[in-house]
Design an enzyme around this catalytic site. Structure first.
Site, PDB file in Angstrom:
ATOM      1  N   TYR A 135     -14.355  -2.803   2.438  1.00  0.00           N
ATOM      2  CA  TYR A 135     -14.184  -1.856   1.329  1.00  0.00           C
ATOM      3  C   TYR A 135     -15.465  -1.702   0.517  1.00  0.00           C
ATOM      4  O   TYR A 135     -15.667  -0.691  -0.140  1.00  0.00           O
ATOM      5  CB  TYR A 135     -13.059  -2.317   0.397  1.00  0.00           C
ATOM      6  CG  TYR A 135     -11.686  -1.854   0.794  1.00  0.00           C
ATOM      7  CD1 TYR A 135     -11.151  -2.186   2.032  1.00  0.00           C
ATOM      8  CD2 TYR A 135     -10.917  -1.083  -0.067  1.00  0.00           C
ATOM      9  CE1 TYR A 135      -9.893  -1.776   2.392  1.00  0.00           C
ATOM     10  CE2 TYR A 135      -9.641  -0.665   0.292  1.00  0.00           C
ATOM     11  CZ  TYR A 135      -9.136  -1.019   1.520  1.00  0.00           C
ATOM     12  OH  TYR A 135      -7.883  -0.611   1.867  1.00  0.00           O
ATOM     13  N   LYS A 186      -9.533 -11.994  12.509  1.00  0.00           N
ATOM     14  CA  LYS A 186      -9.789 -11.702  13.916  1.00  0.00           C
ATOM     15  C   LYS A 186     -10.996 -12.519  14.350  1.00  0.00           C
ATOM     16  O   LYS A 186     -12.061 -11.980  14.673  1.00  0.00           O
ATOM     17  CB  LYS A 186     -10.028 -10.189  14.108  1.00  0.00           C
ATOM     18  CG  LYS A 186      -8.748  -9.354  14.062  1.00  0.00           C
ATOM     19  CD  LYS A 186      -7.904  -9.486  15.328  1.00  0.00           C
ATOM     20  CE  LYS A 186      -8.550  -8.758  16.487  1.00  0.00           C
ATOM     21  NZ  LYS A 186      -7.714  -8.926  17.739  1.00  0.00           N
ATOM     22  N   ASP A 219      -3.656  -9.256  14.391  1.00  0.00           N
ATOM     23  CA  ASP A 219      -2.758  -8.383  15.156  1.00  0.00           C
ATOM     24  C   ASP A 219      -1.444  -9.104  15.451  1.00  0.00           C
ATOM     25  O   ASP A 219      -0.358  -8.516  15.370  1.00  0.00           O
ATOM     26  CB  ASP A 219      -3.429  -7.870  16.452  1.00  0.00           C
ATOM     27  CG  ASP A 219      -4.008  -8.988  17.311  1.00  0.00           C
ATOM     28  OD1 ASP A 219      -4.172 -10.129  16.812  1.00  0.00           O
ATOM     29  OD2 ASP A 219      -4.307  -8.721  18.489  1.00  0.00           O
ATOM     30  N   ASP A 243      -4.529  -4.849   3.298  1.00  0.00           N
ATOM     31  CA  ASP A 243      -4.040  -3.501   2.991  1.00  0.00           C
ATOM     32  C   ASP A 243      -2.954  -3.111   4.000  1.00  0.00           C
ATOM     33  O   ASP A 243      -1.871  -2.652   3.632  1.00  0.00           O
ATOM     34  CB  ASP A 243      -5.212  -2.518   3.044  1.00  0.00           C
ATOM     35  CG  ASP A 243      -4.799  -1.108   2.658  1.00  0.00           C
ATOM     36  OD1 ASP A 243      -4.006  -0.954   1.709  1.00  0.00           O
ATOM     37  OD2 ASP A 243      -5.255  -0.158   3.320  1.00  0.00           O
ATOM     38  N   ASP A 247       1.512  -3.214   3.463  1.00  0.00           N
ATOM     39  CA  ASP A 247       2.401  -2.051   3.638  1.00  0.00           C
ATOM     40  C   ASP A 247       3.529  -2.398   4.608  1.00  0.00           C
ATOM     41  O   ASP A 247       4.685  -2.031   4.413  1.00  0.00           O
ATOM     42  CB  ASP A 247       1.634  -0.842   4.197  1.00  0.00           C
ATOM     43  CG  ASP A 247       1.185   0.120   3.099  1.00  0.00           C
ATOM     44  OD1 ASP A 247       0.860  -0.363   2.002  1.00  0.00           O
ATOM     45  OD2 ASP A 247       1.162   1.348   3.345  1.00  0.00           O
TER      46      ASP A 247
HETATM   47  C1  IPM Z   1      -3.620  -0.217  -1.904  1.00  0.00           C
HETATM   48  C2  IPM Z   1      -4.072   1.188  -1.625  1.00  0.00           C
HETATM   49  C3  IPM Z   1      -5.556   1.301  -1.955  1.00  0.00           C
HETATM   50  C4  IPM Z   1      -6.296   0.375  -1.022  1.00  0.00           C
HETATM   51  C5  IPM Z   1      -6.118   2.719  -1.903  1.00  0.00           C
HETATM   52  C6  IPM Z   1      -5.360   3.676  -2.801  1.00  0.00           C
HETATM   53  C7  IPM Z   1      -7.588   2.749  -2.249  1.00  0.00           C
HETATM   54  O1  IPM Z   1      -3.779   1.551  -0.323  1.00  0.00           O
HETATM   55  O2  IPM Z   1      -3.748  -0.674  -3.050  1.00  0.00           O
HETATM   56  O3  IPM Z   1      -3.111  -0.868  -0.978  1.00  0.00           O
HETATM   57  O4  IPM Z   1      -6.616   0.750   0.120  1.00  0.00           O
HETATM   58  O5  IPM Z   1      -6.582  -0.749  -1.427  1.00  0.00           O
HETATM   59 MG    MG Z   2      -2.629   0.089   0.743  1.00  0.00          MG
END
Ligand code: IPM
Ligand code: MG
Length: 349
Positions: A135, A186, A219, A243, A247
């Protein structure tokens, strides 16, 4: 001012408004200030994170953010996009450890796309490194080569101190939970992955030998999360893998709209709290968003930055009660509006 609210874009203002109502009810003396952030700030102030907003954030005890981004900002230069403001806020506040709990409320085991028997009782904590890795790594950019082809570069880079400080947070958390850390990278293909594994292993031997440590390839971690998610207690990983995996973990719990997060820096510095969902431009302004991620983020702020774990417990209990009582926004299969869900939590309080 103690709590800075950054409602941001999309559904951010709607969900943080409900968190604010909860804060005002439960801690009437809390000094709250609100500032523009993300695309909203870009439109009004010319930048997604004004210098003054960052200064105010650093002077607060805690910052509660809604969400940033939206299709209308896609054409803005990258450094002025809402997401750039979020990365600048994380880096500027120095919040390197991102705690993303995935907790399956009993009432919601059926809302998950996975079988209830797989997700029932799920309680895992992802610790995502937040201010390093790909990032932020340099060099980055897109260049045009002499022959006309274009070349994009991102750099994944970690130093031992960056790995150690976030790993420490994971081990400390594990001690207060089920005493297990699973570290995902990884190391089979990436140099940073190898350094990550070696550094975590050495720190563990030195200071945390009492905590169970497992290493897993990222993975495989993605697969294990849907296969047998309850094997995890604390899942430690880098910025990009964190990230993705967070999710995925969120969906196990029934809805991305449910999940809070806390980003912490050095002791004594303010934490940054945000629901992990995005700005959901498709439903923004319609009163359909689930405010529980924002409300539970407020609870985390009380626990980790505002010195009121008792209030955190009360909020979390109230959310559980509201869900037990059948309160559901659309993402959970119900028909409550954002404000009605907020009201259900207030009632349960
Ligand atoms: C998160 C989001 C952010 C990230 C984006 C909005 C920059 O997806 O907080 O998980 O990738 O960190
Ligand atoms: Mg995210």
């Amino acid at each position: 001012m103690t709590l800075l609210l950054l409602p941001g874009d999309g559904i951010g203002p709607e969900v943080t408004a409900e968190a604010r109502r909860v804060a005002e009810r439960i801690a009437p003396d809390l000094a709250i200030e609100t500032r523009l952030f993300g695309g909203a700030a870009y439109e009004a102030e010319g930048a997604p994170l004004a210098d003054e907003t960052l200064a105010v954030a650093k002077a607060a005890k805690a910052v509660l953010m809604g969400a940033v981004g939206g299709p209308q900002f896609a054409a803005a230069p990258r450094h002025l996009r809402p997401e750039a403001g979020l990365l600048a806020l994380r880096a500027g506040m120095g919040v390197f450890a991102n705690l993303r709990p995935a907790l399956c409320f009993p009432a919601l085991a059926r809302a998950s796309t996975l079988k209830p028997e797989v997700v029932e009782g799920l309680d895992l904590m992802i610790v995502r490194e937040l201010t390093g890795g790909v990032y932020f790594g340099q060099p980055r950019g897109v260049e045009t080569l002499p022959d006309g082809r274009r070349r994009g570069v991102d750099t994944q880079v970690y130093t031992t101190d960056e790995i150690e400080r976030v790993a420490r947070v994971a081990f400390e958390l594990a001690r207060g939970r089920r005493n297990k850390v699973t570290s995902a990278e990884k190391s089979n293909v990436m140099e940073t992955g190898l350094l990550w594994r070696e550094t975590v292993t050495a720190l563990h031997a030195r200071d945390y030998a009492d905590v169970a440590l497992e290493h897993i390839l990222a993975d495989n971690a993605a697969m294990q999360l849907v296969k047998a998610p309850r094997q995890f207690d604390v899942l430690l990983t880098d910025n990009l893998f964190g990230d993705l995996l967070s999710d995925e973990a969120a969906q196990l719990t029934g809805s991305l709209g449910m999940l809070p997060s806390a980003a912490l820096g050095a002791p004594g510095t303010p934490g940054l709290y945000e629901p992990i969902h995005g700005s959901a431009p498709d439903i923004a302004g319609l009163g359909l968003a689930n405010p529980l991620g924002a409300i539970l983020s407020l609870a985390m702020a009380f626990r980790w930055s505002l010195g009121r774990p008792d209030l955190a417990d009360r909020i979390e209990t109230a959310v559980g009660r509201a869900l037990d009582g059948g309160a559901r926004t659309r993402d959970l299969g119900g028909d409550l509006t954002t404000a009605e869900m907020g009201a259900a939590v207030l009632d349960a309080l």
